[in-house]
Design an enzyme around this catalytic site. Structure first.
Site, PDB file in Angstrom:
ATOM      1  N   ASP A 260       0.830  -1.210   0.000  1.00 14.54           N
ATOM      2  CA  ASP A 260       0.000   0.000   0.000  1.00 14.54           C
ATOM      3  C   ASP A 260       0.864   1.261   0.000  1.00 14.54           C
ATOM      4  O   ASP A 260       1.561   1.533   0.978  1.00 14.54           O
ATOM      5  CB  ASP A 260      -0.885  -0.023   1.266  1.00 14.54           C
ATOM      6  CG  ASP A 260      -1.852   1.151   1.303  1.00 14.54           C
ATOM      7  OD1 ASP A 260      -2.075   1.791   0.264  1.00 14.54           O
ATOM      8  OD2 ASP A 260      -2.383   1.437   2.397  1.00 14.54           O
TER       9      ASP A 260
ATOM     10  N   ASP B  88      -1.875   6.259  -6.412  1.00 13.51           N
ATOM     11  CA  ASP B  88      -2.147   5.390  -5.269  1.00 13.51           C
ATOM     12  C   ASP B  88      -2.256   3.942  -5.734  1.00 13.51           C
ATOM     13  O   ASP B  88      -2.921   3.655  -6.726  1.00 13.51           O
ATOM     14  CB  ASP B  88      -3.455   5.844  -4.604  1.00 13.51           C
ATOM     15  CG  ASP B  88      -3.805   5.013  -3.384  1.00 13.51           C
ATOM     16  OD1 ASP B  88      -2.885   4.633  -2.634  1.00 13.51           O
ATOM     17  OD2 ASP B  88      -5.006   4.733  -3.177  1.00 13.51           O
TER      18      ASP B  88
END
Ligand SMILES: *[C@@H]1O[C@H](CO)[C@@H](O)[C@H](O)[C@H]1NC(C)=O
Ligand SMILES: *[C@@H]1O[C@H](CO)[C@@H](O)[C@H](O)[C@H]1NC(C)=O
Length: 480
Positions: free
Chosen positions: A159, A358
């Site tokens: 992440d 992201d």
């Protein structure tokens, strides 16, 4: 025929060159290559079947293999190569509506973390936990890393939107969710130690998405909550982290979670690749110089490479930092082309909220006016195909069940420095089934919210983060 085509191209070129001269110049260099490339340059011919999830895995192969640094294979949790997925059941386990609902929850939490409004908080934002991190979403990808001595290999979600790395630990006093591997027991590792409350490392938890620190018998305790109610709470400890046969990092700081729950699936925890202090990028900076790259797979397997030399074919754009969101990687998105046409979007539409890239957001979110322009141009180029009902937040869908191949307009994102992300075919349609294939972009509801380049559009491209060099690169054909 040849003559006719040539004259059409000639007339077309006279008009279009006036309108799009600067763009064409940048993208294609010369008039000659433009004219001879029209059919291939502006559209992708896509086989319908390639849009659907595959059930066969092709072997991990990466051009990084054998070079320096650590290269970890990356899998989609539900993909055909994943050791965690039920291979006979891939179509059934993927619920696209569910993916989009959870994606919206992640985007909502990112928007509240990067608030343009600064101090003012709307009632909706108050409902989120004070230290909310990102919602994890379901389009999550994992890599396997080694913890402890002797080393235990554990799959962790990767992440870029958060900093703290954590895994579930024994004893699960507050509960652990089910994972595939045995839960890590720090007592059985000779290299684990607790971090004390008084140490500077404990106070660093406070920044970014490190999770808030507290104390228990002078041991540092972390607590991280994600926007979708997922959480992990436990001791902030240090342990040997092994990334490759040659690369081990003693005293790597991580969360040893004794109370965990949420949408993590069967993985053991999370690897935080954000840009703030306690992320793995910061903790391995001496060896890897804050250089990493990844390729998110569309069908089989990808990779996460730390400290390995990136593709030489990559094109770079400045990587920006923004105090509104110290964990995030900001870029300067300046324009968008659809089907070879540079859309008329005011540059201020992008600059108001800024743009991040992201790894955990699935669908790219654009400022409302930019999305509206993309949608209009895409629909104009897709009039051949019958439309289909909207799929959750995706409002531009087609019934392609009567076709074997379709022609989809190319979408290029234009970044500062003259660098384009030419979105691969798999990033142009999100298919629940051949009868409902949708444009995987959405508009933000507020023009001031940050735009997010999602992983659907990053798939198969090598995304290179040269944090020390202040640049981000796109390398074509990184994985499949
Ligand atoms: C997918 O999820 C949505 C939202 O939770 C639900 O309404 C729908 O019934 C699910 N579809 C399938 C096929 O399970
Ligand atoms: C870490 O600290 C907690 C709380 O003080 C304690 O229960 C635990 O045994 C410690 N673990 C190690 C390996 O020292």
């Amino acid at each position: 025929m040849a003559v006719c085509q040539n004259s059409i191209f000639h007339i077309f070129f006279l008009f279009s060159s006036l309108l799009f001269f600067s763009y064409l110049n940048k993208a294609y260099g010369t008039e000659g290559t433009f004219a001879s490339n029209i059919p291939h340059t502006y559209h992708h011919a896509i086989e319908i079947q390639s849009l659907l999830p595959t059930t066969t895995c092709s072997e991990f192969s990466s051009r990084h293999r054998g070079k320096k640094g650590a290269v970890l294979p990356m899998f989609n949790k539900n993909g055909p190569c994943s050791p965690l997925s039920n291979k006979d059941n891939i179509q059934k386990t993927i619920n696209h509506t569910q993916i989009l609902i959870q994606d919206q929850s992640r985007v909502h939490s990112i928007h509240s973390r990067i608030s343009k409004k600064g101090v003012s908080i709307t009632p909706e934002e108050v409902r989120l936990p004070a230290n909310s991190g990102s919602s994890l979403g379901t389009g999550n990808f994992f890599v396997t890393v080694g913890f402890g001595t002797p080393k235990k290999d554990l799959p962790v979600i990767f992440d870029t939107g958060s900093d703290l790395t954590w895994i579930q630990c024994q004893p699960c006093v507050g509960g652990c969710y089910p994972q595939r591997d045995p839960i890590f027991d720090p007592i059985k590792s000779s290299s684990y130690s607790n971090i004390s409350c008084s140490s500077i490392d404990c106070s660093q938890l406070r920044s970014g998405t490190g999770g808030s620190p507290s104390c228990s018998s002078s041991t540092c305790v972390y607590s991280i909550q994600y926007g979708d109610q997922s959480y992990s709470i436990g001791f902030f400890g240090q342990e040997t982290l092994t990334l490759s046969p040659t690369d081990a990092f003693p005293k790597f700081k991580f969360g040893c979670g004794q109370n965990n729950d949420g949408l993590f699936g069967k993985v053991a925890g999370l690897l935080g690749l954000g840009r703030d202090k306690i992320s793995i990028v910061s903790q391995t900076a001496l060896k890897y110089k804050k250089l990493f790259s990844y390729c998110i797979p569309a069908h089989s397997s990808g990779f996460l490479a730390l400290g390995a030399p990136p593709s030489t074919a990559a094109k770079f754009t400045p990587l920006l930092a923004d105090s509104r969101g110290p964990s995030f990687y900001f870029l300067n998105l300046q324009g968008i082309s659809v089907g070879g046409k540079n859309l008329a979007i005011s540059p201020s539409a992008f600059s108001v909220g800024g743009t991040i890239i992201d790894s955990g957001t699935v669908v790219t979110r654009l400022p409302p006016s930019a999305y509206s322009a993309v949608r209009t141009a895409f629909r104009q180029a897709m009039t051949t195909y019958p439309s289909a009902p909207a799929l959750s937040i995706l409002d531009t869908c087609y019934d392609l069940s009567g076709f074997k191949t379709v022609s989809i307009p190319k979408i290029l994102l234009h970044f500062a420095g003259g660098t384009d992300l030419d979105i691969p075919p798999t990033g142009l349609l999100f298919a629940q089934s051949t009868s409902q294939a949708c444009l995987p972009f959405a508009g933000n509801s507020d023009a001031g919210d940050v735009a997010i380049i999602g992983n659907k559009q990053q798939q198969t491209v090598e995304i290179i983060f040269d944090v020390a060099g202040g640049k981000l690169g796109f390398g074509p054909g990184g994985c499949s």
